[in-house]
Write a protein that holds these residues in place. Structure first.
Motif, PDB file in Angstrom:
ATOM      1  N   VAL A 218     -18.154  -9.003  23.660  1.00 30.65           N
ATOM      2  CA  VAL A 218     -19.199  -8.845  24.675  1.00 30.65           C
ATOM      3  C   VAL A 218     -18.559  -8.583  26.041  1.00 30.65           C
ATOM      4  O   VAL A 218     -17.559  -9.194  26.410  1.00 30.65           O
ATOM      5  CB  VAL A 218     -20.092 -10.094  24.719  1.00 30.65           C
ATOM      6  N   HIS A 219     -19.168  -7.656  26.794  1.00 31.62           N
ATOM      7  CA  HIS A 219     -18.666  -7.222  28.101  1.00 31.62           C
ATOM      8  C   HIS A 219     -17.246  -6.658  27.980  1.00 31.62           C
ATOM      9  O   HIS A 219     -16.399  -6.886  28.859  1.00 31.62           O
ATOM     10  CB  HIS A 219     -18.689  -8.360  29.135  1.00 31.62           C
ATOM     11  N   ALA A 220     -16.987  -5.943  26.904  1.00 26.18           N
ATOM     12  CA  ALA A 220     -15.651  -5.388  26.672  1.00 26.18           C
ATOM     13  C   ALA A 220     -15.217  -4.544  27.861  1.00 26.18           C
ATOM     14  O   ALA A 220     -15.919  -3.621  28.269  1.00 26.18           O
ATOM     15  CB  ALA A 220     -15.654  -4.541  25.404  1.00 26.18           C
ATOM     16  N   ASN A 221     -14.062  -4.881  28.423  1.00 24.57           N
ATOM     17  CA  ASN A 221     -13.558  -4.078  29.527  1.00 24.57           C
ATOM     18  C   ASN A 221     -12.039  -4.170  29.605  1.00 24.57           C
ATOM     19  O   ASN A 221     -11.413  -5.005  28.974  1.00 24.57           O
ATOM     20  CB  ASN A 221     -14.215  -4.471  30.860  1.00 24.57           C
ATOM     21  N   GLY A 222     -11.476  -3.289  30.390  1.00 19.56           N
ATOM     22  CA  GLY A 222     -10.026  -3.175  30.527  1.00 19.56           C
ATOM     23  C   GLY A 222      -9.655  -1.713  30.638  1.00 19.56           C
ATOM     24  O   GLY A 222     -10.525  -0.847  30.793  1.00 19.56           O
ATOM     25  N   THR A 223      -8.374  -1.439  30.550  1.00 17.45           N
ATOM     26  CA  THR A 223      -7.948  -0.046  30.550  1.00 17.45           C
ATOM     27  C   THR A 223      -8.372   0.600  29.238  1.00 17.45           C
ATOM     28  O   THR A 223      -8.658  -0.086  28.251  1.00 17.45           O
ATOM     29  CB  THR A 223      -6.426   0.057  30.697  1.00 17.45           C
TER      30      THR A 223
ATOM     31  N   ILE B   3      -8.737  -1.306  25.540  1.00 13.19           N
ATOM     32  CA  ILE B   3      -9.938  -1.256  24.707  1.00 13.19           C
ATOM     33  C   ILE B   3      -9.610  -0.668  23.339  1.00 13.19           C
ATOM     34  O   ILE B   3     -10.027  -1.188  22.303  1.00 13.19           O
ATOM     35  CB  ILE B   3     -11.050  -0.464  25.418  1.00 13.19           C
ATOM     36  N   MET B   4      -8.833   0.405  23.317  1.00 10.38           N
ATOM     37  CA  MET B   4      -8.459   1.026  22.043  1.00 10.38           C
ATOM     38  C   MET B   4      -7.615   0.077  21.198  1.00 10.38           C
ATOM     39  O   MET B   4      -7.804  -0.031  19.991  1.00 10.38           O
ATOM     40  CB  MET B   4      -7.658   2.296  22.294  1.00 10.38           C
ATOM     41  N   ASP B   5      -6.692  -0.632  21.848  1.00 10.65           N
ATOM     42  CA  ASP B   5      -5.785  -1.508  21.116  1.00 10.65           C
ATOM     43  C   ASP B   5      -6.535  -2.664  20.463  1.00 10.65           C
ATOM     44  O   ASP B   5      -6.356  -2.956  19.277  1.00 10.65           O
ATOM     45  CB  ASP B   5      -4.703  -2.043  22.057  1.00 10.65           C
ATOM     46  N   VAL B   6      -7.398  -3.342  21.248  1.00  9.58           N
ATOM     47  CA  VAL B   6      -8.162  -4.463  20.688  1.00  9.58           C
ATOM     48  C   VAL B   6      -9.098  -3.967  19.590  1.00  9.58           C
ATOM     49  O   VAL B   6      -9.288  -4.636  18.563  1.00  9.58           O
ATOM     50  CB  VAL B   6      -8.956  -5.184  21.800  1.00  9.58           C
ATOM     51  N   SER B   7      -9.640  -2.777  19.771  1.00  8.78           N
ATOM     52  CA  SER B   7     -10.597  -2.239  18.804  1.00  8.78           C
ATOM     53  C   SER B   7      -9.962  -1.949  17.450  1.00  8.78           C
ATOM     54  O   SER B   7     -10.661  -1.904  16.434  1.00  8.78           O
ATOM     55  CB  SER B   7     -11.229  -0.961  19.365  1.00  8.78           C
ATOM     56  N   LYS B   8      -8.641  -1.757  17.427  1.00  8.96           N
ATOM     57  CA  LYS B   8      -7.957  -1.523  16.156  1.00  8.96           C
ATOM     58  C   LYS B   8      -8.129  -2.687  15.186  1.00  8.96           C
ATOM     59  O   LYS B   8      -7.968  -2.523  13.979  1.00  8.96           O
ATOM     60  CB  LYS B   8      -6.465  -1.280  16.404  1.00  8.96           C
ATOM     61  N   SER B   9      -8.476  -3.861  15.721  1.00  6.85           N
ATOM     62  CA  SER B   9      -8.698  -5.035  14.864  1.00  6.85           C
ATOM     63  C   SER B   9      -9.922  -4.872  13.977  1.00  6.85           C
ATOM     64  O   SER B   9     -10.062  -5.558  12.963  1.00  6.85           O
ATOM     65  CB  SER B   9      -8.879  -6.285  15.723  1.00  6.85           C
TER      66      SER B   9
END
Length: 314
Positions: free
Chosen positions: A204-209, A213-219
């Motif tokens: 929730v409220h995903a933010n960052g560079t 975002i791409m790196d965390v989303s790989k999970s």
């Protein structure tokens, strides 16, 4: 064939996820920031809230929205009977939640959240799913928790573990107010250690560079872009386009984080409506070349997949 897992829970009961339709996945009807030690349900009157909020719900219904995920947690103004009334009056499906919110430095946590174990907290949340919330037969449709934006405190680690344990018993999606990538990564680590797949987690409220975002989303977690407003349309079009180009569109959820009736303020205070996505973002995405199928992915397919009641183990 529709499997028995493909259902969700709204405040009106069990619903096939195919019937959720276009869905806003993070909105608020009412929020009361007075604090867990002071909040009571008599701080607002249903008739007053309905008079204020119902026109905004009918407004999005007229634009084709069929469901909203109402993210106000317990001790911040969750009122499931009010939501049920609004659902019946508006014709919208409304999902409510179980869980506790630790963000804002624990102001909205009940006293026992500090002393009970993760297992004990999970038992409370599972009971709301199995028996109903606050003496009603209304079941939560997801788990809502929240953490501060830095590294997770011991208390917030416990909340996330409790959410993971609740998921393993109920199959409810975990929506955690998180923000930056750092706490998101730490939450994902806790989920994995508890045997829960990151696919059970809405960031929730995903933010960052873009890279974060791409790196965390790989999970495999869900990427919740839930702060969409008139002043950030271009930013979101760019980010959603990037996620599409990297085959992550199937993990994206969109909403406004808008509303809401504010007890204690004249006429419930200022209210932000829920129409920016319909009126501004979708036309901008289409201008950018998004197809009707991709728009449907964002508004229909992804919410249905995310909020289907299903245990997601590693």
């Amino acid at each position: 064939m529709q499997s028995e897992e493909n259902f969700a829970y709204s405040v009106k009961g069990k619903i096939a996820v195919k019937d959720l339709g276009p869905t806003l996945i993070h909105e608020h009807v009412l929020v009361d920031f007075i604090g867990a030690d002071k909040i009571t349900l008599d701080r607002w009157k249903h008739d007053d809230v309905i008079k204020k909020v119902l026109p905004y719900l009918l407004e999005i219904k007229s634009r084709g929205i069929k469901s909203i995920v109402e993210c106000t947690p317990a001790f911040l103004g969750r009122d499931v009977v009010l939501l049920q009334k609004l659902s019946e009056l508006s014709g919208l499906n409304i999902l409510t939640n179980t869980g506790y919110y630790g963000a804002s430095d624990n102001k909205y946590l009940p006293s026992w959240a500090f002393t009970e174990t993760a297992q004990q907290l999970a038992e409370r949340w599972v009971k709301e799913f199995e028996v109903g919330i606050e003496g009603t037969a209304i079941r939560p449709g997801f788990i809502k928790t929240g953490v501060n934006s830095g590294t997770l405190s011991v208390l917030h680690q416990k909340l996330i573990k409790a959410a993971a344990l609740t998921h393993l018993k109920t199959g409810l999606m975990i929506c955690s107010h998180t923000g930056p990538a750092l706490p998101a990564r730490e939450e994902i680590d806790i989920f994995k250690k508890t045997g829960v797949s990151p696919k059970a987690f809405v960031w929730v409220h995903a933010n960052g560079t873009d890279e974060e975002i791409m790196d965390v989303s790989k999970s495999g977690c869900w990427i919740s872009l839930d702060g969409i407003g008139p002043d950030n349309i271009d930013k979101h079009v760019k980010l959603i386009s990037l996620l599409r180009s990297t085959s992550l569109l199937q993990q994206v959820l969109i909403s406004h984080d808008a509303g809401w009736y504010r007890p204690g303020e004249p006429n419930g205070g200022e209210f932000r409506g829920y129409t920016t996505i319909s009126d501004r973002l979708l036309p901008a995405l289409k201008q950018e070349g998004f197809t009707e199928k991709e728009i449907s992915q964002l508004l229909v397919t992804n919410p249905a997949n995310a909020f289907a009641v299903k245990i997601r183990k590693l």
